[in-house]
Enzyme design. Structure first.
Site, mmCIF file in Angstrom:
data_model
loop_
_atom_site.group_PDB
_atom_site.id
_atom_site.type_symbol
_atom_site.label_atom_id
_atom_site.label_comp_id
_atom_site.label_asym_id
_atom_site.label_seq_id
_atom_site.Cartn_x
_atom_site.Cartn_y
_atom_site.Cartn_z
ATOM 1 N N GLN A 167 -5.086 -1.934 9.381
ATOM 2 C CA GLN A 167 -4.889 -3.265 8.808
ATOM 3 C C GLN A 167 -5.469 -4.335 9.735
ATOM 4 O O GLN A 167 -5.218 -4.333 10.943
ATOM 5 C CB GLN A 167 -3.384 -3.498 8.565
ATOM 6 C CG GLN A 167 -3.063 -4.743 7.781
ATOM 7 C CD GLN A 167 -3.587 -4.744 6.334
ATOM 8 O OE1 GLN A 167 -3.723 -3.693 5.707
ATOM 9 N NE2 GLN A 167 -3.894 -5.913 5.811
ATOM 10 N N LYS B 185 0.846 -1.206 0.000
ATOM 11 C CA LYS B 185 0.000 0.000 0.000
ATOM 12 C C LYS B 185 0.876 1.248 0.000
ATOM 13 O O LYS B 185 0.616 2.215 -0.720
ATOM 14 C CB LYS B 185 -0.943 -0.011 1.209
ATOM 15 C CG LYS B 185 -2.054 -1.041 1.073
ATOM 16 C CD LYS B 185 -2.841 -1.294 2.349
ATOM 17 C CE LYS B 185 -3.756 -2.512 2.136
ATOM 18 N NZ LYS B 185 -4.554 -2.901 3.290
ATOM 19 N N ASP C 167 -11.261 1.979 3.222
ATOM 20 C CA ASP C 167 -11.444 0.526 3.133
ATOM 21 C C ASP C 167 -12.913 0.179 2.883
ATOM 22 O O ASP C 167 -13.235 -0.946 2.523
ATOM 23 C CB ASP C 167 -11.054 -0.138 4.472
ATOM 24 C CG ASP C 167 -9.715 -0.853 4.404
ATOM 25 O OD1 ASP C 167 -9.309 -1.235 3.300
ATOM 26 O OD2 ASP C 167 -9.091 -1.020 5.475
HETATM 27 N N1 GUN Z 1 -6.767 -7.467 5.862
HETATM 28 C C1 GUN Z 1 -6.959 -8.207 4.735
HETATM 29 N N2 GUN Z 1 -7.466 -7.433 3.749
HETATM 30 C C2 GUN Z 1 -7.597 -6.193 4.258
HETATM 31 C C3 GUN Z 1 -8.049 -4.960 3.700
HETATM 32 O O1 GUN Z 1 -8.479 -4.855 2.542
HETATM 33 N N3 GUN Z 1 -8.021 -3.899 4.557
HETATM 34 C C4 GUN Z 1 -7.593 -3.992 5.840
HETATM 35 N N4 GUN Z 1 -7.625 -2.899 6.580
HETATM 36 N N5 GUN Z 1 -7.167 -5.113 6.383
HETATM 37 C C5 GUN Z 1 -7.164 -6.214 5.584
#
Ligand code: GUN
Length: 299
Positions: A102, A58, A125
């Site tokens: 996350q 990211k 998200d």
């Molecule tokens: N853990 C697995 N996929 C994601 C995601 O798309 N966003 C976040 N914040 N955590 C994750």
């Protein structure tokens, strides 16, 4: 896109690059006009290997398109209240357009409380119930990255969706459930008839065989076999698994939820693993961040 026996193997990497180039151009125009670039923050708790690598990706891709990127790192032992205070701080920081926490979080932290604390305007998200509800009612919303990436993939591959039967396997909060809503919405991008299948579904094979578009997010390696797929179907594979393979140098290979080699010849289109949906998730997060910056979702 690569053709195999009339089957088109969707090139997730090329589609992702196309979208990233578009974002990069827009950010460059923003900077040329004298404004600050969009700013995405990722919050990570602990040292989980997969989470660390997602967050690194990211950060890297944010920088590639010209965003400002920050990562807030906390140890596994962080108290829930301290994480809440961080979220409150990010919510009120005018120089932060969007942020993600996350997942998964350590067991002592109430994940739902954390998600609900995020200002929906910065919830890039799309995990806050406010964004889920808005999506459901066809209002502007932040759409979770994987479902959004799948719809981008279908659209940019010129795959016909309107009126088609879309079968979604898996009902997780971050993929199957929002995807089933998205695919059924009354807009020109999707507009499918949707069946959402899960662990209690009866006659799963028959339902899969009736799918024009089969999207598999069930979390089981190579679960979908050739005899579950209609001739000419579009198959989108969301799974990603490392399975032991002594014939490989690394001792493993990466597979999805679909038995690719046997299924591919039956499909009109198929997304591979790796190189498919996974390439589009971070890109979708970047698109959401740009939308947050431009205040396109909430005025
Ligand atoms: N853990 C697995 N996929 C994601 C995601 O798309 N966003 C976040 N914040 N955590 C994750």
């Amino acid at each position: 896109m690569e053709e195999k026996n009339n089957t088109i193997v969707i090139d997730g990497k090329a589609i992702a690059q196309q979208i990233k180039d578009e974002i990069k151009k827009e950010v460059s125009d923003i900077i040329d006009s004298g404004k600050r670039p969009p700013h995405l923050v990722a919050v990570i708790v602990g040292e989980d290997g997969a989470s660390l690598s997602y967050v690194a990706s990211k950060e890297k891709q944010s920088k590639e398109v010209g965003f400002t990127s920050s990562v807030y790192r906390f140890p596994n032992t962080i108290k829930e209240e301290d994480l809440i205070n961080t979220i409150d701080f990010l919510n009120q920081d005018d120089e932060v357009d969007g942020f993600i926490v996350q997942l998964p979080l350590p067991k002592h932290i109430n994940e739902q409380r954390i998600i609900e604390r995020i200002d929906p305007k910065k919830d890039v998200d799309g995990f806050h119930p406010s964004n889920g509800g808005r999506m459901m009612y066809n209002m502007p919303a932040f759409i979770p990255a994987t479902p959004m990436g799948i719809t981008s993939m279908l659209k940019r591959s010129n795959i016909e969706t309107v009126g088609k039967h879309c079968v979604v396997l898996g009902r997780s909060n971050i993929v199957g459930t929002p995807l089933s809503v998205l695919m059924s919405r009354n807009n020109s991008d999707t507009n499918c008839t949707v069946t959402l299948c899960h662990s209690k579904t009866q006659n799963l094979k028959e339902i899969c065989l009736s799918a024009d578009i089969l999207i598999v997010a069930i979390g089981k390696p190579e679960f979908v076999k050739e005899d579950m797929v209609k001739n000419g179907a579009v198959v989108i594979d969301v799974g990603i698994h490392r399975i032991e393979d002594k014939t490989k140098e690394k001792g493993y290979r990466i597979v999805g939820d679909v038995a690719f080699e046997e299924v591919k010849n039956k499909c009109s289109y198929i997304s591979p693993v790796p190189g498919g949906v996974g390439m589009l998730t971070v890109v979708s997060l970047l698109q959401n961040t740009l939308k947050a910056y431009k205040k396109e979702v909430y005025q």
